[in-house]
Write a protein that holds these residues in place. Structure first.
Motif, PDB file in Angstrom:
ATOM      1  N   MET A 295      17.256  48.928  70.791  1.00  0.00           N
ATOM      2  CA  MET A 295      17.563  47.629  71.400  1.00  0.00           C
ATOM      3  C   MET A 295      18.989  47.614  71.951  1.00  0.00           C
ATOM      4  O   MET A 295      19.242  47.099  73.044  1.00  0.00           O
ATOM      5  N   ALA A 296      19.934  48.171  71.182  1.00  0.00           N
ATOM      6  CA  ALA A 296      21.338  48.212  71.608  1.00  0.00           C
ATOM      7  C   ALA A 296      21.484  48.964  72.929  1.00  0.00           C
ATOM      8  O   ALA A 296      22.196  48.524  73.843  1.00  0.00           O
ATOM      9  N   GLU A 297      20.775  50.086  73.032  1.00  0.00           N
ATOM     10  CA  GLU A 297      20.847  50.886  74.260  1.00  0.00           C
ATOM     11  C   GLU A 297      20.231  50.134  75.437  1.00  0.00           C
ATOM     12  O   GLU A 297      20.714  50.234  76.568  1.00  0.00           O
ATOM     13  N   THR A 298      19.180  49.367  75.166  1.00  0.00           N
ATOM     14  CA  THR A 298      18.550  48.568  76.217  1.00  0.00           C
ATOM     15  C   THR A 298      19.535  47.555  76.791  1.00  0.00           C
ATOM     16  O   THR A 298      19.640  47.398  78.018  1.00  0.00           O
ATOM     17  N   VAL A 299      20.291  46.877  75.930  1.00  0.00           N
ATOM     18  CA  VAL A 299      21.261  45.881  76.395  1.00  0.00           C
ATOM     19  C   VAL A 299      22.398  46.553  77.162  1.00  0.00           C
ATOM     20  O   VAL A 299      22.845  46.048  78.203  1.00  0.00           O
ATOM     21  N   VAL A 300      22.861  47.698  76.666  1.00  0.00           N
ATOM     22  CA  VAL A 300      23.923  48.428  77.372  1.00  0.00           C
ATOM     23  C   VAL A 300      23.484  48.733  78.799  1.00  0.00           C
ATOM     24  O   VAL A 300      24.247  48.535  79.756  1.00  0.00           O
ATOM     25  N   ASP A 301      22.255  49.195  78.985  1.00  0.00           N
ATOM     26  CA  ASP A 301      21.754  49.509  80.321  1.00  0.00           C
ATOM     27  C   ASP A 301      21.702  48.271  81.215  1.00  0.00           C
ATOM     28  O   ASP A 301      21.958  48.353  82.418  1.00  0.00           O
ATOM     29  N   GLN A 302      21.386  47.108  80.622  1.00  0.00           N
ATOM     30  CA  GLN A 302      21.396  45.866  81.405  1.00  0.00           C
ATOM     31  C   GLN A 302      22.816  45.557  81.877  1.00  0.00           C
ATOM     32  O   GLN A 302      23.023  45.202  83.039  1.00  0.00           O
ATOM     33  N   LEU A 303      23.775  45.722  80.988  1.00  0.00           N
ATOM     34  CA  LEU A 303      25.152  45.327  81.299  1.00  0.00           C
ATOM     35  C   LEU A 303      25.828  46.248  82.304  1.00  0.00           C
ATOM     36  O   LEU A 303      26.695  45.802  83.062  1.00  0.00           O
ATOM     37  N   ILE A 304      25.454  47.508  82.303  1.00  0.00           N
ATOM     38  CA  ILE A 304      26.103  48.437  83.252  1.00  0.00           C
ATOM     39  C   ILE A 304      25.324  48.536  84.565  1.00  0.00           C
ATOM     40  O   ILE A 304      25.690  49.313  85.449  1.00  0.00           O
ATOM     41  N   GLY A 305      24.253  47.750  84.677  1.00  0.00           N
ATOM     42  CA  GLY A 305      23.551  47.663  85.950  1.00  0.00           C
ATOM     43  C   GLY A 305      22.410  48.623  86.156  1.00  0.00           C
ATOM     44  O   GLY A 305      21.801  48.647  87.235  1.00  0.00           O
ATOM     45  N   GLU A 306      22.084  49.439  85.153  1.00  0.00           N
ATOM     46  CA  GLU A 306      20.972  50.387  85.339  1.00  0.00           C
ATOM     47  C   GLU A 306      19.631  49.658  85.287  1.00  0.00           C
ATOM     48  O   GLU A 306      18.746  49.903  86.101  1.00  0.00           O
ATOM     49  N   LYS A 307      19.465  48.795  84.303  1.00  0.00           N
ATOM     50  CA  LYS A 307      18.317  47.900  84.172  1.00  0.00           C
ATOM     51  C   LYS A 307      16.954  48.595  84.173  1.00  0.00           C
ATOM     52  O   LYS A 307      15.919  47.971  84.407  1.00  0.00           O
ATOM     53  N   THR A 308      16.929  49.899  83.931  1.00  0.00           N
ATOM     54  CA  THR A 308      15.645  50.611  83.913  1.00  0.00           C
ATOM     55  C   THR A 308      15.038  50.657  82.520  1.00  0.00           C
ATOM     56  O   THR A 308      13.817  50.650  82.374  1.00  0.00           O
ATOM     57  N   LYS A 309      15.889  50.703  81.502  1.00  0.00           N
ATOM     58  CA  LYS A 309      15.386  50.807  80.137  1.00  0.00           C
ATOM     59  C   LYS A 309      14.893  49.462  79.634  1.00  0.00           C
ATOM     60  O   LYS A 309      15.563  48.444  79.789  1.00  0.00           O
ATOM     61  N   LYS A 310      13.695  49.479  79.086  1.00  0.00           N
ATOM     62  CA  LYS A 310      13.117  48.265  78.520  1.00  0.00           C
ATOM     63  C   LYS A 310      12.629  48.549  77.111  1.00  0.00           C
ATOM     64  O   LYS A 310      12.200  49.661  76.802  1.00  0.00           O
ATOM     65  N   PHE A 311      12.705  47.543  76.262  1.00  0.00           N
ATOM     66  CA  PHE A 311      12.222  47.678  74.892  1.00  0.00           C
ATOM     67  C   PHE A 311      10.770  47.224  74.853  1.00  0.00           C
ATOM     68  O   PHE A 311      10.443  46.135  75.306  1.00  0.00           O
ATOM     69  N   SER A 312       9.899  48.069  74.329  1.00  0.00           N
ATOM     70  CA  SER A 312       8.467  47.736  74.321  1.00  0.00           C
ATOM     71  C   SER A 312       7.894  47.832  72.916  1.00  0.00           C
ATOM     72  O   SER A 312       6.735  48.170  72.725  1.00  0.00           O
ATOM     73  N   GLY A 313       8.736  47.543  71.926  1.00  0.00           N
ATOM     74  CA  GLY A 313       8.287  47.696  70.544  1.00  0.00           C
ATOM     75  C   GLY A 313       8.758  49.030  70.011  1.00  0.00           C
ATOM     76  O   GLY A 313       9.317  49.856  70.745  1.00  0.00           O
ATOM     77  N   ALA A 314       8.539  49.261  68.727  1.00  0.00           N
ATOM     78  CA  ALA A 314       9.060  50.479  68.120  1.00  0.00           C
ATOM     79  C   ALA A 314       8.115  51.013  67.057  1.00  0.00           C
ATOM     80  O   ALA A 314       7.390  50.263  66.405  1.00  0.00           O
ATOM     81  N   ASP A 315       8.131  52.315  66.921  1.00  0.00           N
ATOM     82  CA  ASP A 315       7.386  52.982  65.863  1.00  0.00           C
ATOM     83  C   ASP A 315       8.128  52.742  64.548  1.00  0.00           C
ATOM     84  O   ASP A 315       9.342  52.915  64.473  1.00  0.00           O
ATOM     85  N   MET A 316       7.411  52.349  63.520  1.00  0.00           N
ATOM     86  CA  MET A 316       8.047  52.058  62.230  1.00  0.00           C
ATOM     87  C   MET A 316       8.074  53.281  61.324  1.00  0.00           C
ATOM     88  O   MET A 316       8.160  53.163  60.099  1.00  0.00           O
ATOM     89  N   SER A 317       7.991  54.465  61.929  1.00  0.00           N
ATOM     90  CA  SER A 317       8.059  55.695  61.140  1.00  0.00           C
ATOM     91  C   SER A 317       9.402  55.786  60.431  1.00  0.00           C
ATOM     92  O   SER A 317      10.436  55.385  60.959  1.00  0.00           O
ATOM     93  N   THR A 318       9.376  56.349  59.231  1.00  0.00           N
ATOM     94  CA  THR A 318      10.621  56.467  58.471  1.00  0.00           C
ATOM     95  C   THR A 318      10.547  57.647  57.509  1.00  0.00           C
ATOM     96  O   THR A 318       9.473  58.001  57.021  1.00  0.00           O
ATOM     97  N   LYS A 319      11.702  58.262  57.282  1.00  0.00           N
ATOM     98  CA  LYS A 319      11.789  59.350  56.307  1.00  0.00           C
ATOM     99  C   LYS A 319      13.010  59.087  55.441  1.00  0.00           C
ATOM    100  O   LYS A 319      14.111  58.888  55.945  1.00  0.00           O
ATOM    101  N   LEU A 320      12.796  59.058  54.135  1.00  0.00           N
ATOM    102  CA  LEU A 320      13.871  58.733  53.213  1.00  0.00           C
ATOM    103  C   LEU A 320      13.781  59.602  51.973  1.00  0.00           C
ATOM    104  O   LEU A 320      12.738  60.178  51.676  1.00  0.00           O
ATOM    105  N   LYS A 321      14.899  59.674  51.273  1.00  0.00           N
ATOM    106  CA  LYS A 321      14.898  60.294  49.949  1.00  0.00           C
ATOM    107  C   LYS A 321      15.113  59.163  48.955  1.00  0.00           C
ATOM    108  O   LYS A 321      16.213  58.646  48.814  1.00  0.00           O
ATOM    109  N   LEU A 322      14.017  58.728  48.321  1.00  0.00           N
ATOM    110  CA  LEU A 322      14.069  57.615  47.386  1.00  0.00           C
ATOM    111  C   LEU A 322      14.187  58.132  45.965  1.00  0.00           C
ATOM    112  O   LEU A 322      13.283  58.798  45.464  1.00  0.00           O
TER     113      LEU A 322
END
Length: 404
Positions: A295-322
């Motif tokens: 999401m952060a990268e999407t906003v950066v692209d909007q602010l610098i005028g590229e406007k090509t990157k869009k957020f379309s949801g995200a994979d909730m994959s995760t890897k942790l050492k619990l």
């Protein structure tokens, strides 16, 4: 010069600043960050490591000098209390006011505290900030036992923390299994047995009715009529988006919280963006850090005028050492896609469980679960996300090639 203000000095807010400064090299942008906590951004994902080192510096994403070197005005211990959209200004709890051209809400989340009778007693804590951890460490010096309410990712991290404080530790989970959103029954059972072998007791199917004690807690009462004596309780039952500022300025929020955003991460005010756990995209608040970075990268692209990157949801994959146990969950981990075919391997002797889910035509990997051995996580995630071909014998993906 364009003025960009970030409200929220967490991991996602820091990542936004890092990406903006890296990409906007040819633009004059004034960047100011307001943080409610006294510290610069720190790593909440590895919060439990603080119990070992009790060093704030080891958790910092970057020292204050980094912000100075990148011409970022970092203002900590400052709570934003009002947004004036008409005049494009924000106001702090001290009365300080500042104007903006673009506002980025990275306010994150707070711990969800269930409405249990007695939850306000002394000895009940949440597990969210370094300040919370300091209070837990201090209280634990006069305690022998501790319980954690919540058997999800953060709950198990909190249990590890209590164990490190030499407390007799128990985990209380409302659901019939640990990590119910990431693991199936077999994977959860494997994780449970490995955690219990470390001396942490797991109590499943427990709904806490009341917290008893004269001023400070000494017992938990459950709705099934049983009870548990404990000296302290850490609540880790999920998160609530920090969207309180919406009330001051008419920004739209979701039914379950979070500032409603479009695929450019804009709120209903095009000059105001929301990212991370503060954002609600398509009715979903993402509690993992990776979607927040996207999401952060999407906003950066909007602010610098590229406007090509869009957020379309995200994979909730995760890897942790619990608690020292490798756990991975990726793609359609629970095999909820219609017609999906599961292949599972379980070795109770070694404490390893692996599961992959194939598409109905057996040509694609949809997702899977890894407990006790997650070394193949990155490979399996890539195959899943990129739709890569799988071997003629798909079980080779979790068992390895076994020859004739």
């Amino acid at each position: 010069m364009e003025k960009v203000i970030v409200i929220g000095n967490g991991m996602v807010g820091y990542k936004f600043c890092e990406k903006l400064r890296a990409k906007a090299t040819d633009r004059e942008i004034s960047l100011t960050v307001y943080g409610e906590e006294p510290l610069p951004a720190y790593d909440r994902v590895h919060l439990s490591e603080y119990f070992e080192s009790q060093s704030e510096d080891k958790l910092l994403m970057a020292p204050r000098s980094w912000y100075e070197e990148h011409a970022i005005n970092l203002k900590t211990s400052q709570l934003i209390t009002n947004i004036d959209r008409a005049n494009k200004t924000i106001t702090t709890h001290t009365g300080e006011s500042e104007s903006y051209d673009h506002l980025v809400l990275a306010t994150g989340s707070s711990a969800m505290v269930p409405s249990i009778k007695g939850v306000d007693k002394k000895g009940v804590f949440v597990y969210r900030t370094i300040e919370d951890l300091d209070q837990i460490i201090s209280y634990a010096k006069n305690a022998k036992s501790g319980a954690v309410l919540g058997g999800g990712l953060l709950g198990l991290e909190a249990a590890k923390a209590l164990m490190d404080l030499n407390l007799e530790t128990k985990v209380i989970e409302f659901a019939p299994k640990l990590m119910p959103r990431q693991l199936d029954d077999a994977g959860s059972n494997m994780l449970k047995s490995k955690i219990e072998s470390l001396g942490i007791e797991i109590l499943l199917n427990k709904n806490t009715k009341e917290i008893h004690g004269n001023g400070k807690l000494d017992q938990l009462e459950f709705t099934d009529g049983t009870s548990l004596e404990t000296d302290m309780l850490v609540i880790s039952c999920g998160i609530v988006s920090r969207d309180e500022l919406a009330k001051t300025c008419g920004l739209e929020t979701g039914n379950r919280g979070g500032f409603i955003v479009n695929e450019q991460m804009q709120t209903n005010d095009p000059a105001i963006y929301a990212i991370g756990e503060a954002a609600n995209y398509n009715g979903m608040v993402y509690g993992l850090v990776a979607p927040g970075y996207d999401m952060a990268e999407t906003v950066v692209d909007q602010l610098i005028g590229e406007k090509t990157k869009k957020f379309s949801g995200a994979d909730m994959s995760t890897k942790l050492k619990l608690i020292g146990v490798d756990v991975g969950s990726f793609g359609d981990a629970l095999g909820q896609t219609e017609g999906s075919i599961p292949i599972a391997f379980e070795d109770k002797n070694s404490g390893v469980y692996k599961r992959i889910n194939l598409s109905a035509d057996k040509k694609k990997l949809l997702g899977g679960i890894l407990v006790g051995d997650a070394k193949d996580y990155s490979m399996l995630l890539q195959i899943t996300q990129n739709g890569m071909a799988i071997p003629p014998n798909p079980e080779d993906l979790i068992l390895g090639s076994r020859g004739a």
